[in-house]
Motif scaffolding. Structure first.
Motif, PDB file in Angstrom:
ATOM      1  N   ILE A   1      26.066 -38.312 -21.497  1.00 16.85           N
ATOM      2  CA  ILE A   1      24.808 -38.010 -22.190  1.00 16.85           C
ATOM      3  C   ILE A   1      23.791 -39.109 -21.921  1.00 16.85           C
TER       4      ILE A   1
ATOM      5  N   TYR B   1      20.106 -38.736 -20.206  1.00 23.43           N
ATOM      6  CA  TYR B   1      18.896 -39.231 -20.873  1.00 23.43           C
ATOM      7  C   TYR B   1      18.098 -40.125 -19.924  1.00 23.43           C
TER       8      TYR B   1
ATOM      9  N   THR C   1      19.468 -34.891 -25.827  1.00 23.15           N
ATOM     10  CA  THR C   1      20.431 -35.980 -25.717  1.00 23.15           C
ATOM     11  C   THR C   1      20.604 -36.757 -27.012  1.00 23.15           C
TER      12      THR C   1
ATOM     13  N   ASP D   1      22.811 -34.751 -29.420  1.00 20.32           N
ATOM     14  CA  ASP D   1      24.160 -34.632 -28.867  1.00 20.32           C
ATOM     15  C   ASP D   1      24.901 -35.961 -28.934  1.00 20.32           C
ATOM     16  N   LYS D   2      24.213 -37.044 -28.599  1.00 20.52           N
ATOM     17  CA  LYS D   2      24.843 -38.364 -28.649  1.00 20.52           C
ATOM     18  C   LYS D   2      25.218 -38.721 -30.089  1.00 20.52           C
TER      19      LYS D   2
ATOM     20  N   LEU E   1      29.713 -29.500 -24.432  1.00 19.98           N
ATOM     21  CA  LEU E   1      28.832 -30.613 -24.091  1.00 19.98           C
ATOM     22  C   LEU E   1      29.281 -31.268 -22.783  1.00 19.98           C
TER      23      LEU E   1
ATOM     24  N   TYR F   1      26.737 -31.554 -19.648  1.00 25.50           N
ATOM     25  CA  TYR F   1      26.321 -32.834 -19.093  1.00 25.50           C
ATOM     26  C   TYR F   1      27.096 -33.221 -17.836  1.00 25.50           C
TER      27      TYR F   1
END
Length: 87
Positions: free
Chosen positions: A26, A30, A38, A41-42, A69, A73
């Motif tokens: 991720i 980004y 991002t 999600d992070k 995810l 990614y």
């Protein structure tokens, strides 16, 4: 000298390692500007790392979300998206 007992089980180590690697994916997305969600999600991934470290077992839904995810990614998918948007 005896072996120091580890705080986490092998399964917890494996899951934490995979989640941390997902966080790195991720971060890479980004930095390259290839994804828009991002931050959320992070944050979700780091919450799950903390959960596992605190002994929580992740649900099937959480594991499926992490897997999605991971796919989202993946470097090959991000490269495919770049060639689609630049083509």
């Amino acid at each position: 000298m005896g072996k120091i007992k580890d705080k986490y089980s092998d399964v917890q180590h494996m899951l934490i390692d995979k989640l941390i690697n997902l966080k790195y994916r991720i971060n890479d997305a980004y930095r390259s500007g290839k994804s828009e969600n991002t931050k959320n999600d992070k944050s979700w991934v780091m919450e799950k790392v903390d959960d596992v470290r605190n002994g929580k077992t992740l649900t099937k839904g959480e594991l499926l979300h992490a897997n999605n995810l991971w796919k989202e990614y993946s470097p090959s998918r991000l490269n495919d998206w770049e060639s689609y948007t630049n083509g």
